[in-house]
Scaffold this active site. Structure first.
Site, mmCIF file in Angstrom:
data_model
loop_
_atom_site.group_PDB
_atom_site.id
_atom_site.type_symbol
_atom_site.label_atom_id
_atom_site.label_comp_id
_atom_site.label_asym_id
_atom_site.label_seq_id
_atom_site.Cartn_x
_atom_site.Cartn_y
_atom_site.Cartn_z
ATOM 1 N N LYS A 53 -4.403 0.666 -4.013
ATOM 2 C CA LYS A 53 -5.642 1.350 -3.970
ATOM 3 C C LYS A 53 -5.745 2.745 -3.374
ATOM 4 O O LYS A 53 -6.042 3.865 -3.550
ATOM 5 C CB LYS A 53 -6.856 0.593 -3.540
ATOM 6 C CG LYS A 53 -7.152 -0.526 -4.543
ATOM 7 C CD LYS A 53 -8.047 -1.535 -3.960
ATOM 8 C CE LYS A 53 -8.434 -2.784 -4.837
ATOM 9 N NZ LYS A 53 -9.062 -3.957 -4.536
ATOM 10 N N GLN A 97 -12.016 -6.297 0.579
ATOM 11 C CA GLN A 97 -11.045 -6.805 -0.081
ATOM 12 C C GLN A 97 -11.339 -8.467 -0.159
ATOM 13 O O GLN A 97 -11.391 -9.140 1.058
ATOM 14 C CB GLN A 97 -9.552 -6.784 0.118
ATOM 15 C CG GLN A 97 -8.531 -7.248 -0.726
ATOM 16 C CD GLN A 97 -8.641 -6.491 -2.072
ATOM 17 O OE1 GLN A 97 -8.874 -5.221 -2.211
ATOM 18 N NE2 GLN A 97 -8.017 -7.627 -2.861
ATOM 19 N N ASP A 120 -17.304 -2.215 -5.998
ATOM 20 C CA ASP A 120 -16.831 -3.461 -6.836
ATOM 21 C C ASP A 120 -17.873 -3.794 -7.675
ATOM 22 O O ASP A 120 -17.528 -4.632 -8.478
ATOM 23 C CB ASP A 120 -16.659 -4.545 -5.839
ATOM 24 C CG ASP A 120 -15.274 -4.450 -5.260
ATOM 25 O OD1 ASP A 120 -14.324 -4.356 -6.029
ATOM 26 O OD2 ASP A 120 -15.013 -4.826 -4.147
HETATM 27 N N1 GUN Z 1 -9.491 -9.468 -5.073
HETATM 28 C C1 GUN Z 1 -9.247 -9.522 -6.156
HETATM 29 N N2 GUN Z 1 -9.788 -8.550 -7.079
HETATM 30 C C2 GUN Z 1 -10.472 -8.019 -6.103
HETATM 31 C C3 GUN Z 1 -11.461 -6.794 -6.578
HETATM 32 O O1 GUN Z 1 -11.536 -6.277 -7.807
HETATM 33 N N3 GUN Z 1 -12.077 -6.365 -5.410
HETATM 34 C C4 GUN Z 1 -12.183 -6.919 -4.466
HETATM 35 N N4 GUN Z 1 -13.035 -6.307 -3.266
HETATM 36 N N5 GUN Z 1 -11.408 -7.823 -4.010
HETATM 37 C C5 GUN Z 1 -10.490 -8.386 -5.092
#
Ligand code: GUN
Length: 298
Positions: A53, A97, A120
């Site tokens: 990211k 996350q 998100d």
């Molecule tokens: N863990 C797995 N996929 C995601 C996501 O799209 N966002 C977040 N914040 N955590 C994750």
């Protein structure tokens, strides 16, 4: 192989080109889009995702910062950090996350994020708006799947879409998006999960089958209708002594056999994964436009 390969990396590339243009436009107005990612603990897969990211942000000119917190950090401390980011004017996107360590309440943590910065689309306000058909931002992985279908002009209207997996990250929001009244939805959706009976019989009825359950090679050719579209959301680490890393990545779909039967299929890696990141970049820029008043909220 019979199936058309749905190249998520390519589609993500197009989306990121467009995001880069939007970043330039924002910068011309002296707005620097900024994303902050919070990672608690040292889950190896999460560390990879977070690094990817940050790298994507850097390539597109989006400012990013990753806050690493120790596994043993208390929930109060995480909430305090979130409150600081909520107030910080230069921050447009906040991403915590998941999964969080077991001693933390994820729902409580997500609810503490300023919904305007919730890139998100996990906050209850944004989930509610999505469900009502007036999204603030779109959830990254579901939106990425819809973008793949759009790019390859795979029609969803009136189609039977079976989604395996009822997570808050993929299954539930994707089901929600695909039943909405719009050109890229209008589907009949079945949301199947670990307690669903006769999964195989259900899956073979699907025009589009989405696997998001986190079980390597769960979907086998006998579960797929001839000519169906198969979207594989799984990124599973499977032990592999022949690989220098000691593992290889496997999707939720048994690719080799299913690709002989499906009309179109996403690979792992290079399918849905890159799309999630591209949509996160798009959301960060959109949040920056909302927050700075360039784009109107509904
Ligand atoms: N863990 C797995 N996929 C995601 C996501 O799209 N966002 C977040 N914040 N955590 C994750």
């Amino acid at each position: 192989m019979k199936a058309l390969l749905l190249d998520g990396k390519k589609v993500a590339g197009h989306i990121k080109e467009d995001v880069a243009r939007q970043v330039e436009e924002l910068k011309s107005r002296n707005i620097l889009p900024r994303l902050v990612v919070v990672l608690v603990g040292k889950d190896p897969a999460s560390e990879v995702y977070v690094r990817n990211k940050a790298r994507a942000c850097e390539k597109l000119g989006i400012q990013s910062e990753t806050i690493h917190l120790d596994e043993k950090t208390g929930e109060e401390e995480l909430l305090r950090q979130i409150r600081l980011l909520n107030e910080e004017r230069s921050v447009h996107g906040i991403l915590v996350q998941l999964p969080l360590p077991g001693h933390m309440d994820s729902d409580k943590v997500i609810a503490a994020i300023n919904p305007d910065k919730d890139v998100d689309c996990f906050h209850p306000r944004n989930v509610g708006l999505l469900m009502q058909g007036h999204p603030y931002l779109l959830p990254c992985t579901p939106a990425g799947i819809v973008e793949i279908l759009k790019y390859y002009t795979i029609d969803t209207q009136g189609k039977h879409i079976v989604i395996l997996g009822r997570s808050n990250i993929v299954g539930k929001p994707l089901a929600n998006m695909l039943v909405q009244k719009n050109k890229w939805a209008n589907a009949t959706v079945t949301l199947a999960h670990s307690r669903t009976k006769n999964i195989r019989e259900l899956c073979v009825q699907a025009d589009i089958l989405v696997a998001a359950i986190g079980k390597p090679a769960f979907v086998t050719a006998d579960m797929v209708k001839e000519g169906a579209t198969v979207i594989d959301v799984g990124i599973n680490r499977v032990d592999d002594g022949d690989s220098p890393r000691g593992y290889r990545l496997s999707g939720d779909v048994h690719f080799e056999t299913v690709a002989q039967k499906a009309a179109a299929i996403t690979p792992v890696p290079g399918g849905v994964g890159p799309m999630t990141i591209a949509m996160l970049m798009q959301n960060t820029v959109t949040a920056a436009r909302y927050i700075s008043g360039i784009k109107e909220q509904i």
